[in-house]
Motif scaffolding. Structure first.
Motif, PDB file in Angstrom:
ATOM      1  N   GLU A 301      28.588  43.837  31.987  1.00 15.08           N
ATOM      2  CA  GLU A 301      29.093  43.103  30.834  1.00 15.08           C
ATOM      3  C   GLU A 301      29.051  41.596  31.078  1.00 15.08           C
ATOM      4  OE1 GLU A 301      32.552  43.853  27.591  1.00 15.08           O
ATOM      5  OE2 GLU A 301      33.265  43.611  29.662  1.00 15.08           O
ATOM      6  N   THR A 302      29.252  41.170  32.316  1.00 17.50           N
ATOM      7  CA  THR A 302      29.144  39.748  32.631  1.00 17.50           C
ATOM      8  C   THR A 302      27.731  39.248  32.398  1.00 17.50           C
ATOM      9  OG1 THR A 302      30.945  39.929  34.247  1.00 17.50           O
ATOM     10  CG2 THR A 302      29.529  37.988  34.400  1.00 17.50           C
ATOM     11  N   GLN A 303      26.746  40.057  32.768  1.00 18.53           N
ATOM     12  CA  GLN A 303      25.354  39.677  32.490  1.00 18.53           C
ATOM     13  C   GLN A 303      25.099  39.633  30.989  1.00 18.53           C
ATOM     14  OE1 GLN A 303      22.784  38.846  34.985  1.00 18.53           O
ATOM     15  NE2 GLN A 303      22.282  37.881  33.037  1.00 18.53           N
ATOM     16  N   GLU A 304      25.639  40.602  30.281  1.00 17.18           N
ATOM     17  CA  GLU A 304      25.506  40.618  28.817  1.00 17.18           C
ATOM     18  C   GLU A 304      26.107  39.361  28.210  1.00 17.18           C
ATOM     19  OE1 GLU A 304      27.991  42.988  25.498  1.00 17.18           O
ATOM     20  OE2 GLU A 304      26.819  44.303  26.790  1.00 17.18           O
ATOM     21  N   MET A 305      27.274  38.969  28.719  1.00 16.88           N
ATOM     22  CA  MET A 305      27.938  37.760  28.229  1.00 16.88           C
ATOM     23  C   MET A 305      27.087  36.527  28.461  1.00 16.88           C
ATOM     24  SD  MET A 305      29.701  34.911  29.650  1.00 16.88           S
ATOM     25  CE  MET A 305      30.023  35.553  31.277  1.00 16.88           C
ATOM     26  N   LEU A 306      26.521  36.390  29.665  1.00 17.43           N
ATOM     27  CA  LEU A 306      25.685  35.222  29.952  1.00 17.43           C
ATOM     28  C   LEU A 306      24.463  35.179  29.046  1.00 17.43           C
ATOM     29  CD1 LEU A 306      25.833  35.194  33.852  1.00 17.43           C
ATOM     30  CD2 LEU A 306      26.790  33.452  32.333  1.00 17.43           C
ATOM     31  N   ASP A 307      23.844  36.332  28.824  1.00 18.35           N
ATOM     32  CA  ASP A 307      22.680  36.374  27.944  1.00 18.35           C
ATOM     33  C   ASP A 307      23.074  36.010  26.510  1.00 18.35           C
ATOM     34  OD1 ASP A 307      21.200  37.187  30.135  1.00 18.35           O
ATOM     35  OD2 ASP A 307      21.255  39.317  29.613  1.00 18.35           O
ATOM     36  N   PHE A 308      24.230  36.487  26.069  1.00 18.68           N
ATOM     37  CA  PHE A 308      24.726  36.157  24.725  1.00 18.68           C
ATOM     38  C   PHE A 308      24.984  34.652  24.611  1.00 18.68           C
ATOM     39  CE2 PHE A 308      28.275  35.400  21.823  1.00 18.68           C
ATOM     40  CZ  PHE A 308      27.901  36.105  20.693  1.00 18.68           C
ATOM     41  N   CYS A 309      25.630  34.085  25.626  1.00 21.79           N
ATOM     42  CA  CYS A 309      25.922  32.651  25.587  1.00 21.79           C
ATOM     43  C   CYS A 309      24.647  31.820  25.605  1.00 21.79           C
ATOM     44  CB  CYS A 309      26.832  32.274  26.759  1.00 21.79           C
ATOM     45  SG  CYS A 309      28.535  32.857  26.582  1.00 21.79           S
ATOM     46  N   ALA A 310      23.662  32.262  26.379  1.00 21.02           N
ATOM     47  CA  ALA A 310      22.380  31.555  26.389  1.00 21.02           C
ATOM     48  C   ALA A 310      21.721  31.604  25.016  1.00 21.02           C
ATOM     49  CB  ALA A 310      21.463  32.157  27.448  1.00 21.02           C
ATOM     50  N   GLU A 311      21.769  32.765  24.385  1.00 25.37           N
ATOM     51  CA  GLU A 311      21.152  32.936  23.069  1.00 25.37           C
ATOM     52  C   GLU A 311      21.822  32.061  22.016  1.00 25.37           C
ATOM     53  OE1 GLU A 311      20.530  36.458  19.695  1.00 25.37           O
ATOM     54  OE2 GLU A 311      21.329  36.954  21.683  1.00 25.37           O
ATOM     55  N   HIS A 312      23.128  31.882  22.140  1.00 18.64           N
ATOM     56  CA  HIS A 312      23.884  31.155  21.122  1.00 18.64           C
ATOM     57  C   HIS A 312      24.256  29.730  21.541  1.00 18.64           C
ATOM     58  CE1 HIS A 312      24.405  34.583  18.386  1.00 18.64           C
ATOM     59  NE2 HIS A 312      24.435  35.320  19.484  1.00 18.64           N
ATOM     60  N   GLY A 313      23.748  29.279  22.672  1.00 16.67           N
ATOM     61  CA  GLY A 313      24.000  27.908  23.101  1.00 16.67           C
ATOM     62  C   GLY A 313      25.445  27.642  23.469  1.00 16.67           C
ATOM     63  N   ILE A 314      26.089  28.623  24.075  1.00 16.11           N
ATOM     64  CA  ILE A 314      27.504  28.502  24.420  1.00 16.11           C
ATOM     65  C   ILE A 314      27.660  28.174  25.900  1.00 16.11           C
ATOM     66  CG2 ILE A 314      29.707  29.715  24.622  1.00 16.11           C
ATOM     67  CD1 ILE A 314      28.811  31.440  22.238  1.00 16.11           C
TER      68      ILE A 314
END
Length: 349
Positions: A301-314
């Protein structure tokens, strides 16, 4: 690589100032990677543990569990990473790997002896763990995550604790389009909760003590901001939210906040106050409301979070400091004088 000494900042005893020292990192095992740390975030929990607020600690203590850096060496059995890869390490560096929770990718809830915290813990060899206020870290490849190229390492570091602490409950309790989410507190945790909940498509409200942070809340993606110091807030917002995530470490009037939930709404505690909070059963049964807690997330889930943040510029809103400023930064965190996360430049250690 054999056991080697590296520079670090440590507290020698409880409540002692952090000072520069040297520590030993273990020889690389088959599945270990050596990380050259570039940035390490300062989490409020670092201060709690250095001060002994959560019980006896292991000293000397090297805090730090928001770690971003580059792989500089790998053990002979490593398959996930190569030298030069951008990686992060969060709040734990091992777990039993065989219990139901570990197998399900929820290592943070390991029932086979518990997760091994990145610092202030004893690893499975009986040695104390030492954290990220250091120039290098050795960790098993299975407990590191990839930091996408779209995320700068400095703003990514706090995501390894603060980011996943908010992402996990927001995802678990279904924050998204059509859901009204309140984030209590706009600090190191809360500001990332606002960004993530907004990116998930939820309607986001920030609940802060005073109106002072309203402009920041709206800039970060909140749809509304209300001051909890005004009693009218609790009347105006009664029964409004599907989900409330409480990021603050203060003891709250839970009954008042539960009154802000809709039927079947959930209040999730992620901040950890040092005193118990009391709740009336009537505040829960009236509206079938839930009181829950959440703690970081697993590796997947931490990897998922990082990928999500990268996708959304967070990324985290940060102030980068030199290591010599750590003690000053601790004092400023306690005074709520940071917008919104201190990050140590490991090149200054």
């Amino acid at each position: 690589m054999t056991d080697t000494t590296v520079a670090a900042y440590a507290a020698a005893t409880p409540k002692a100032p952090l000072e520069k020292t040297v520590i030993t990192r273990r020889e690389l095992r088959a599945h270990d990677i050596l990380i050259e740390i570039k940035y390490s975030g300062i989490c409020h929990s670092d201060i709690h543990q250095v001060n002994g607020d959560w019980g006896d600690g292991i000293f000397p203590m090297v805090p730090g569990h928001e770690i971003a850096g580059l792989v500089s060496a790998v053990g002979p059995g490593v398959t996930r990473y190569a030298v030069g890869d951008r990686v992060g390490v969060g709040c734990f560096v091992d777990s039993c790997r065989t219990c139901e929770n570990c197998v399900a990718g929820q290592e943070q809830y390991c029932t086979g002896g518990g997760m091994t915290a990145t610092y202030n813990a004893t690893d499975r060899d009986g040695e104390p763990t030492l954290g990220g206020y250091s120039t290098h870290l050795v960790v098993d490849e299975n407990y590191a995550v990839t930091i996408p190229e779209a995320l700068a390492l400095d703003v990514a570091a706090p995501l390894l604790c603060a980011g996943i602490t908010l992402y996990s409950p927001l995802r678990h309790w279904g924050a998204g389009p059509g859901k009204r989410v309140a984030v209590v507190g706009l600090g190191g945790l809360g500001h990332l909760g606002v960004k993530i909940a907004h990116a998930l498509g939820a309607e986001v409200t920030v609940l802060g003590r005073t109106p002072a942070k309203r402009p920041d809340a709206l800039r970060l993606g909140a749809d509304a901001y209300h001051a909890t110091g005004d009693p009218a807030t609790f009347e105006q917002l009664a029964g409004r939210f599907d989900l409330i995530v409480n990021t603050v470490s203060a003891t709250l009037d839970l009954e008042a906040y539960l009154g802000l939930l809709r039927t079947d709404g959930t209040f999730v505690q992620v901040g950890i106050p040092d005193q118990p909070m009391v709740v009336s059963p009537f505040a829960l049964v009236n509206g079938r409301k839930a009181l829950a807690g959440s703690m970081i997330g697993g590796i997947r889930e931490t990897q998922e979070m990082l990928d999500f943040c990268a996708e959304h510029g967070i990324g985290s809103e940060i102030e980068v400091i030199a290591a010599r400023q750590i003690n000053e930064a601790y004092a400023r965190v306690l005074a709520s004088d940071v917008r919104y996360r201190f990050v140590i430049d490991a090149a200054t250690i």
